[in-house]
Design a protein around this motif. Structure first.
Motif, PDB file in Angstrom:
ATOM      1  N   PHE A 292      -3.539  -1.637  11.027  1.00 35.51           N
ATOM      2  CA  PHE A 292      -2.432  -1.664  10.372  1.00 35.51           C
ATOM      3  C   PHE A 292      -1.931  -3.400  10.108  1.00 35.51           C
ATOM      4  O   PHE A 292      -2.387  -3.958  10.726  1.00 35.51           O
ATOM      5  CB  PHE A 292      -1.178  -0.994  11.457  1.00 35.51           C
ATOM      6  N   GLY A 293      -1.005  -3.460   9.477  1.00 39.67           N
ATOM      7  CA  GLY A 293      -0.215  -4.664   8.964  1.00 39.67           C
ATOM      8  C   GLY A 293       1.229  -4.607   9.174  1.00 39.67           C
ATOM      9  O   GLY A 293       1.836  -4.844  10.223  1.00 39.67           O
ATOM     10  N   CYS A 294       1.794  -4.351   8.026  1.00 37.42           N
ATOM     11  CA  CYS A 294       3.398  -4.337   8.056  1.00 37.42           C
ATOM     12  C   CYS A 294       4.066  -3.148   8.800  1.00 37.42           C
ATOM     13  O   CYS A 294       5.419  -3.423   9.008  1.00 37.42           O
ATOM     14  CB  CYS A 294       3.624  -4.463   6.510  1.00 37.42           C
TER      15      CYS A 294
ATOM     16  N   GLY B 204       4.748   0.114   5.124  1.00 42.51           N
ATOM     17  CA  GLY B 204       4.442   0.846   3.869  1.00 42.51           C
ATOM     18  C   GLY B 204       4.144  -0.111   2.682  1.00 42.51           C
ATOM     19  O   GLY B 204       3.947   0.344   1.329  1.00 42.51           O
TER      20      GLY B 204
ATOM     21  N   CYS C  57       1.736  -2.902   2.674  1.00 41.09           N
ATOM     22  CA  CYS C  57       0.564  -3.856   2.510  1.00 41.09           C
ATOM     23  C   CYS C  57      -0.753  -3.039   2.375  1.00 41.09           C
ATOM     24  O   CYS C  57      -1.513  -3.531   1.636  1.00 41.09           O
ATOM     25  CB  CYS C  57       0.305  -4.620   3.921  1.00 41.09           C
ATOM     26  N   GLY C  58      -0.615  -1.750   2.713  1.00 35.64           N
ATOM     27  CA  GLY C  58      -1.966  -0.914   2.434  1.00 35.64           C
ATOM     28  C   GLY C  58      -3.091  -1.028   3.492  1.00 35.64           C
ATOM     29  O   GLY C  58      -3.919  -0.500   3.230  1.00 35.64           O
ATOM     30  N   THR C  59      -2.714  -1.748   4.421  1.00 32.95           N
ATOM     31  CA  THR C  59      -3.914  -2.031   5.590  1.00 32.95           C
ATOM     32  C   THR C  59      -4.153  -0.669   6.180  1.00 32.95           C
ATOM     33  O   THR C  59      -5.267  -0.542   6.693  1.00 32.95           O
ATOM     34  CB  THR C  59      -3.500  -3.199   6.483  1.00 32.95           C
ATOM     35  N   CYS C  60      -2.975   0.034   6.591  1.00 35.02           N
ATOM     36  CA  CYS C  60      -3.394   1.385   7.258  1.00 35.02           C
ATOM     37  C   CYS C  60      -3.570   2.569   6.587  1.00 35.02           C
ATOM     38  O   CYS C  60      -3.710   3.615   6.953  1.00 35.02           O
ATOM     39  CB  CYS C  60      -2.127   1.733   7.931  1.00 35.02           C
TER      40      CYS C  60
ATOM     41  N   LEU D 120      -0.608   6.395   3.565  1.00 35.72           N
ATOM     42  CA  LEU D 120      -0.305   4.994   4.358  1.00 35.72           C
ATOM     43  C   LEU D 120       0.111   5.812   5.905  1.00 35.72           C
ATOM     44  O   LEU D 120       1.066   6.395   6.177  1.00 35.72           O
ATOM     45  CB  LEU D 120       0.860   4.250   3.884  1.00 35.72           C
TER      46      LEU D 120
ATOM     47  N   CYS E 111       1.138   4.397   8.500  1.00 36.48           N
ATOM     48  CA  CYS E 111       2.068   3.687   9.274  1.00 36.48           C
ATOM     49  C   CYS E 111       3.210   4.425   8.906  1.00 36.48           C
ATOM     50  O   CYS E 111       4.318   4.169   9.682  1.00 36.48           O
ATOM     51  CB  CYS E 111       2.443   2.157   8.888  1.00 36.48           C
TER      52      CYS E 111
HETATM   53  S1  FES Z   1       0.666  -1.087   7.822  1.00 38.64           S
HETATM   54 FE1  FES Z   1       1.129  -2.184   5.860  1.00 38.64          FE
HETATM   55  S2  FES Z   1       1.377  -0.291   4.603  1.00 38.64           S
HETATM   56 FE2  FES Z   1       0.700   0.680   6.663  1.00 38.64          FE
END
Ligand code: FES
Length: 107
Positions: A40-42, A45, A47-50, A79, A81
């Motif tokens: 995960f990142g942000c 919703g 950054c797309g990392t998750c 996503l 997150c």
């Molecule tokens: S952690 Fe960034 S979109 Fe889900």
């Protein structure tokens, strides 16, 4: 009483883990409550990392999944997150899912 769908997390190495998701839990929160680490990142919703990919089941968002293009959503990407399972779900997870969603300009 909020439903508690069963969330099955599918890893690309073929392993899977099942966790319970309360009606208010996101996929990421449900995994974390079971001590399962997802990328995960942000957590908003953006950054797309998750990113995960739905194999079965229905999720709902409380805010727009900004990191997903329409074609991504149509291909089943979600996503983790901000996605809340509404039904029992099977979701592919892990960094490999994000990697396949975004083409790599360096290769
Ligand atoms: S952690 Fe960034 S979109 Fe889900």
């Amino acid at each position: 009483m909020a439903p508690t769908p069963t969330l099955t997390l599918l890893w690309r190495d073929g392993s899977e883990e099942a966790v319970r998701a309360s009606g208010e839990s996101t996929v990421l929160e449900a995994a974390e409550s079971a001590a399962i680490g997802l990328p995960f990142g942000c957590r908003t919703g953006a950054c797309g990392t998750c990113a995960g990919r739905s194999v079965e089941g229905t999720v709902q968002y409380n805010r727009p999944p900004r990191a997903l293009k329409t074609r991504h959503s149509e291909a089943g990407y979600l996503l983790c997150c901000i996605a809340r399972p509404l039904t029992d779900c099977q979701i592919e997870v892990g960094a490999d899912v994000r990697a396949e969603m975004v083409s790599n300009p360096w290769k």
